[in-house]
Motif scaffolding. Structure first.
Motif, PDB file in Angstrom:
ATOM      1  N   GLY A   1     108.081 -12.925   2.574  1.00 21.62           N
ATOM      2  CA  GLY A   1     106.041 -12.472   2.498  1.00 21.62           C
ATOM      3  C   GLY A   1     105.814 -12.325   1.203  1.00 21.62           C
ATOM      4  N   GLY A   2     106.943 -11.172   0.792  1.00 20.83           N
ATOM      5  CA  GLY A   2     106.567 -10.985  -1.016  1.00 20.83           C
ATOM      6  C   GLY A   2     106.114 -12.017  -2.117  1.00 20.83           C
ATOM      7  N   LEU A   3     106.513 -13.129  -1.581  1.00 20.91           N
ATOM      8  CA  LEU A   3     106.152 -14.342  -2.480  1.00 20.91           C
ATOM      9  C   LEU A   3     104.586 -14.411  -1.878  1.00 20.91           C
ATOM     10  N   ALA A   4     104.344 -14.309  -0.886  1.00 15.76           N
ATOM     11  CA  ALA A   4     102.701 -15.452  -0.060  1.00 15.76           C
ATOM     12  C   ALA A   4     101.907 -13.753  -0.534  1.00 15.76           C
ATOM     13  N   SER A   5     102.270 -12.732  -0.693  1.00 15.98           N
ATOM     14  CA  SER A   5     101.305 -11.394  -0.776  1.00 15.98           C
ATOM     15  C   SER A   5     101.055 -11.442  -1.940  1.00 15.98           C
ATOM     16  N   PHE A   6     102.256 -12.196  -3.442  1.00 12.47           N
ATOM     17  CA  PHE A   6     101.755 -12.339  -4.422  1.00 12.47           C
ATOM     18  C   PHE A   6     101.163 -12.969  -4.965  1.00 12.47           C
ATOM     19  N   LEU A   7     101.062 -14.122  -4.106  1.00  7.31           N
ATOM     20  CA  LEU A   7      99.841 -15.271  -4.201  1.00  7.31           C
ATOM     21  C   LEU A   7      98.753 -15.391  -3.917  1.00  7.31           C
ATOM     22  N   GLY A   8      98.417 -13.455  -2.332  1.00 10.22           N
ATOM     23  CA  GLY A   8      97.734 -14.177  -2.207  1.00 10.22           C
ATOM     24  C   GLY A   8      96.687 -12.762  -3.782  1.00 10.22           C
ATOM     25  N   ILE A   9      97.990 -11.825  -4.322  1.00  7.72           N
ATOM     26  CA  ILE A   9      96.885 -10.820  -4.760  1.00  7.72           C
ATOM     27  C   ILE A   9      96.437 -11.648  -6.470  1.00  7.72           C
ATOM     28  N   ALA A  10      97.635 -12.574  -7.126  1.00  2.17           N
ATOM     29  CA  ALA A  10      97.344 -13.239  -8.469  1.00  2.17           C
ATOM     30  C   ALA A  10      95.809 -13.902  -8.496  1.00  2.17           C
ATOM     31  N   CYS A  11      95.744 -13.791  -9.862  1.00  3.03           N
ATOM     32  CA  CYS A  11      94.120 -14.033  -9.794  1.00  3.03           C
ATOM     33  C   CYS A  11      94.473 -16.210  -9.844  1.00  3.03           C
ATOM     34  N   PRO A  12      93.550 -16.551  -9.191  1.00  2.00           N
ATOM     35  CA  PRO A  12      94.176 -17.745  -8.757  1.00  2.00           C
ATOM     36  C   PRO A  12      94.216 -18.488 -10.114  1.00  2.00           C
ATOM     37  N   THR A  13      92.798 -18.840 -11.253  1.00  4.37           N
ATOM     38  CA  THR A  13      92.308 -19.323 -12.278  1.00  4.37           C
ATOM     39  C   THR A  13      93.882 -18.983 -12.914  1.00  4.37           C
TER      40      THR A  13
END
Length: 163
Positions: A85-97
């Protein structure tokens, strides 16, 4: 007449240590996650896309749920769900580019067109998974504290040294 607890009671009670551990994990997660994802301006990382208000809220909730899980952790608990869940949350929060791996897999235009709109949902899914992990951890923590042998045997760790 009220019983006066002796010093041995306070030595066996690990709630202060658990609360400090949860607080330390929560604060560390908040600072590291917010800095690495550049939710706030910092000299280490520069964000290429603007920060939305949901990203700050997701950062706070991720840190809170991680701290709660760390505070109540007992050996019968599995931290894989919270980590996922933390990894998914990190990927959701992080700047995509800014994410080089995502940029390599999707490419710039596809990343902004397809992945960027899904980021809030990915962060939400990560928070839901972390919430379920925290709830499961809380239930196992309560069961271990009450001496429930069924839950203690769930992970094959039916030991008497768990307090």
């Amino acid at each position: 007449m009220r019983d006066n607890p002796g010093p041995a009671t306070f030595l066996n009670d690990d709630s202060l240590r658990r609360n400090l551990r949860g607080l330390a994990v929560g604060i560390t997660l908040f600072v590291v996650l917010g800095t690495v994802t550049a939710v706030w301006a910092n000299p280490l990382f520069v964000r290429m896309t603007p920060v939305g208000p949901w990203e700050f809220v997701a950062t706070v909730l991720t840190a809170f749920l991680g701290g709660v899980t760390a505070a109540m952790w007992v050996p019968q608990c599995n931290l894989r769900a919270s980590g996922t869940g933390g990894l998914a949350s990190f990927l959701g929060i992080a700047c995509p580019t800014c994410n080089k791996v995502l940029m390599l897999v999707f490419g710039g235009p596809a990343l902004l067109a397809w992945f960027d709109p899904l980021r809030p949902w990915l962060a939400t899914a990560g928070l839901v998974i972390m919430g379920i992990a925290a709830l499961t951890t809380w239930r196992r923590f309560r069961a271990v504290r009450s001496g429930n042998r069924e839950v203690q045997g769930l992970r094959g760790l039916d030991r008497g040294d768990v307090k």
